[in-house]
Design a protein around this motif. Structure first.
Motif, PDB file in Angstrom:
ATOM      1  N   ALA A 111      13.699   2.449 -21.696  1.00 34.60           N
ATOM      2  CA  ALA A 111      12.986   2.414 -22.447  1.00 34.60           C
ATOM      3  C   ALA A 111      11.435   3.806 -23.310  1.00 34.60           C
ATOM      4  CB  ALA A 111      11.549   1.881 -22.359  1.00 34.60           C
ATOM      5  N   GLY A 112      12.549   3.994 -24.113  1.00 37.55           N
ATOM      6  CA  GLY A 112      11.905   5.639 -24.940  1.00 37.55           C
ATOM      7  C   GLY A 112      12.154   6.562 -23.726  1.00 37.55           C
ATOM      8  N   ALA A 113      11.481   7.724 -23.008  1.00 38.12           N
ATOM      9  CA  ALA A 113      11.817   8.434 -21.875  1.00 38.12           C
ATOM     10  C   ALA A 113      11.612   8.018 -20.839  1.00 38.12           C
ATOM     11  CB  ALA A 113      11.066   9.925 -22.863  1.00 38.12           C
ATOM     12  N   VAL A 114      11.587   6.661 -20.680  1.00 39.46           N
ATOM     13  CA  VAL A 114      11.425   6.205 -18.866  1.00 39.46           C
ATOM     14  C   VAL A 114      12.992   5.594 -18.986  1.00 39.46           C
ATOM     15  CG1 VAL A 114      10.536   5.035 -17.336  1.00 39.46           C
ATOM     16  CG2 VAL A 114       9.179   6.727 -19.452  1.00 39.46           C
ATOM     17  N   SER A 115      13.420   5.368 -17.583  1.00 38.69           N
ATOM     18  CA  SER A 115      14.825   5.061 -16.811  1.00 38.69           C
ATOM     19  C   SER A 115      14.000   3.831 -15.994  1.00 38.69           C
ATOM     20  CB  SER A 115      15.609   6.091 -16.699  1.00 38.69           C
ATOM     21  OG  SER A 115      16.356   6.773 -17.445  1.00 38.69           O
ATOM     22  N   PHE A 116      14.872   2.385 -15.818  1.00 41.27           N
ATOM     23  CA  PHE A 116      14.059   1.753 -15.178  1.00 41.27           C
ATOM     24  C   PHE A 116      14.963   1.073 -14.423  1.00 41.27           C
ATOM     25  CE2 PHE A 116      14.251  -0.152 -18.826  1.00 41.27           C
ATOM     26  CZ  PHE A 116      15.334  -2.003 -19.184  1.00 41.27           C
ATOM     27  N   ALA A 117      15.193   0.435 -13.271  1.00 34.90           N
ATOM     28  CA  ALA A 117      16.434  -0.110 -12.329  1.00 34.90           C
ATOM     29  C   ALA A 117      15.181  -0.767 -11.289  1.00 34.90           C
ATOM     30  CB  ALA A 117      16.821   0.917 -12.214  1.00 34.90           C
ATOM     31  N   LEU A 118      16.277  -2.246 -11.405  1.00 32.51           N
ATOM     32  CA  LEU A 118      15.852  -2.955 -10.041  1.00 32.51           C
ATOM     33  C   LEU A 118      16.722  -2.536  -8.819  1.00 32.51           C
ATOM     34  CD1 LEU A 118      13.095  -5.375  -8.821  1.00 32.51           C
ATOM     35  CD2 LEU A 118      15.113  -6.747 -10.186  1.00 32.51           C
ATOM     36  N   TYR A 119      16.293  -2.720  -7.480  1.00 35.60           N
ATOM     37  CA  TYR A 119      17.293  -2.711  -6.604  1.00 35.60           C
ATOM     38  C   TYR A 119      17.192  -3.887  -5.787  1.00 35.60           C
ATOM     39  CZ  TYR A 119      19.521   1.909  -7.915  1.00 35.60           C
ATOM     40  OH  TYR A 119      19.422   3.316  -8.273  1.00 35.60           O
ATOM     41  N   GLU A 120      17.970  -3.829  -4.606  1.00 38.19           N
ATOM     42  CA  GLU A 120      17.895  -4.525  -4.021  1.00 38.19           C
ATOM     43  C   GLU A 120      18.567  -4.707  -2.499  1.00 38.19           C
ATOM     44  OE1 GLU A 120      19.410  -9.395  -2.653  1.00 38.19           O
ATOM     45  OE2 GLU A 120      20.756  -7.920  -3.235  1.00 38.19           O
TER      46      GLU A 120
ATOM     47  N   ARG B 260      13.115  -6.061  -2.772  1.00 40.87           N
ATOM     48  CA  ARG B 260      13.401  -6.139  -4.514  1.00 40.87           C
ATOM     49  C   ARG B 260      12.159  -4.674  -4.467  1.00 40.87           C
ATOM     50  NH1 ARG B 260      16.687  -9.806  -7.098  1.00 40.87           N
ATOM     51  NH2 ARG B 260      17.608 -10.750  -5.322  1.00 40.87           N
ATOM     52  N   VAL B 261      12.964  -3.646  -4.854  1.00 37.47           N
ATOM     53  CA  VAL B 261      12.164  -2.392  -5.213  1.00 37.47           C
ATOM     54  C   VAL B 261      12.394  -2.153  -7.262  1.00 37.47           C
ATOM     55  CG1 VAL B 261      11.860   0.167  -4.913  1.00 37.47           C
ATOM     56  CG2 VAL B 261      12.579  -1.490  -3.538  1.00 37.47           C
ATOM     57  N   TYR B 262      11.305  -1.618  -7.514  1.00 37.83           N
ATOM     58  CA  TYR B 262      11.569  -1.802  -8.554  1.00 37.83           C
ATOM     59  C   TYR B 262      11.586  -0.200  -9.029  1.00 37.83           C
ATOM     60  CZ  TYR B 262      10.185  -1.227 -13.699  1.00 37.83           C
ATOM     61  OH  TYR B 262      10.214  -0.390 -15.584  1.00 37.83           O
ATOM     62  N   VAL B 263      12.192   0.745  -9.405  1.00 40.56           N
ATOM     63  CA  VAL B 263      11.301   1.846 -10.031  1.00 40.56           C
ATOM     64  C   VAL B 263      12.040   2.626 -11.721  1.00 40.56           C
ATOM     65  CG1 VAL B 263      13.962   3.142  -9.475  1.00 40.56           C
ATOM     66  CG2 VAL B 263      12.163   4.440  -9.147  1.00 40.56           C
ATOM     67  N   GLU B 264      10.788   3.685 -11.707  1.00 39.92           N
ATOM     68  CA  GLU B 264      10.526   3.705 -13.104  1.00 39.92           C
ATOM     69  C   GLU B 264      11.111   5.488 -13.113  1.00 39.92           C
ATOM     70  OE1 GLU B 264       7.921   2.699 -15.188  1.00 39.92           O
ATOM     71  OE2 GLU B 264       7.954   0.904 -16.005  1.00 39.92           O
ATOM     72  N   ALA B 265      11.642   5.984 -13.534  1.00 39.84           N
ATOM     73  CA  ALA B 265      11.614   7.767 -13.506  1.00 39.84           C
ATOM     74  C   ALA B 265      12.342   8.371 -14.748  1.00 39.84           C
ATOM     75  CB  ALA B 265      12.197   8.469 -12.601  1.00 39.84           C
ATOM     76  N   PRO B 266      11.892   9.663 -15.822  1.00 42.29           N
ATOM     77  CA  PRO B 266      12.336  10.373 -16.995  1.00 42.29           C
ATOM     78  C   PRO B 266      13.852   9.870 -16.739  1.00 42.29           C
ATOM     79  CG  PRO B 266      11.205  12.034 -15.487  1.00 42.29           C
ATOM     80  CD  PRO B 266      11.084  10.776 -14.753  1.00 42.29           C
ATOM     81  N   ALA B 267      13.986   9.779 -15.473  1.00 42.14           N
ATOM     82  CA  ALA B 267      15.979   9.837 -15.774  1.00 42.14           C
ATOM     83  C   ALA B 267      16.384   8.974 -14.706  1.00 42.14           C
ATOM     84  CB  ALA B 267      16.971  11.807 -15.396  1.00 42.14           C
ATOM     85  N   ALA B 268      17.982   8.451 -15.257  1.00 45.46           N
ATOM     86  CA  ALA B 268      18.322   7.038 -14.117  1.00 45.46           C
ATOM     87  C   ALA B 268      18.126   8.256 -12.504  1.00 45.46           C
ATOM     88  CB  ALA B 268      19.445   7.320 -14.448  1.00 45.46           C
ATOM     89  N   VAL B 269      18.461   7.085 -11.073  1.00 43.46           N
ATOM     90  CA  VAL B 269      17.459   7.299 -10.278  1.00 43.46           C
ATOM     91  C   VAL B 269      19.267   6.655  -9.255  1.00 43.46           C
ATOM     92  CG1 VAL B 269      15.972   7.134  -7.813  1.00 43.46           C
ATOM     93  CG2 VAL B 269      15.312   7.691 -10.370  1.00 43.46           C
ATOM     94  N   GLU B 270      19.620   7.593  -8.498  1.00 38.49           N
ATOM     95  CA  GLU B 270      20.462   6.581  -7.744  1.00 38.49           C
ATOM     96  C   GLU B 270      20.039   6.476  -6.297  1.00 38.49           C
ATOM     97  OE1 GLU B 270      23.768   5.758  -8.702  1.00 38.49           O
ATOM     98  OE2 GLU B 270      22.566   6.741 -10.738  1.00 38.49           O
TER      99      GLU B 270
END
Length: 135
Positions: free
Chosen positions: A111-120, A87-97
């Protein structure tokens, strides 16, 4: 109480310009002594460190310096160092593919100006990234 140890723990990376003592970081992360016994602190370029073969991890957190565009590169560099099912959690100012089809997005949001995602990561453990063919 101290957090249970996960083995192996992924290293914590500090930007080369950051000045902090190892003990101060451990105390700040877990609120005191004893909870971070297996924590490795690496003060180096994370992409270069990931390029060297080593342990594979089940969990990774990707939160590069804001607006550097390094999140996608970090995900790609992580591929050979992740166990299948990691599992990998990523935060960045825009969505990360995800860099390849070996990733599955479990959750995403902002959340505000931060995009986040949880990947497997569902690829073969330690295999190099596949080259996607174009028609």
């Amino acid at each position: 109480p101290p957090l249970p140890a996960l083995l192996p723990l992924p290293p914590l990376f500090l930007s080369p310009g950051v000045r902090a003592r190892d003990g101060d970081i451990r105390a700040g992360l877990v609120g005191g002594e004893g909870g971070a016994a297996g924590l490795e602190i690496v003060q180096a370029d994370a992409l270069s460190w990931l390029a060297v073969p080593g342990e594979r991890y089940d969990v990774a957190f990707v939160d590069p310096p804001y607006a550097t565009g390094l999140a996608g590169q970090a995900l790609e560099a992580l591929e050979p160092r992740l166990a299948a099912g990691a599992r990998v959690y990523v935060e960045a100012p825009a969505a990360v593919e995800a860099p390849s089809s070996r990733w599955r997005k479990l959750r995403e949001g902002a959340a505000g100006a931060v995009s986040f995602a949880l990947y497997e990561f569902s690829g073969e453990a330690g295999a190099p990234a596949r080259q996607e063919s174009t028609p």
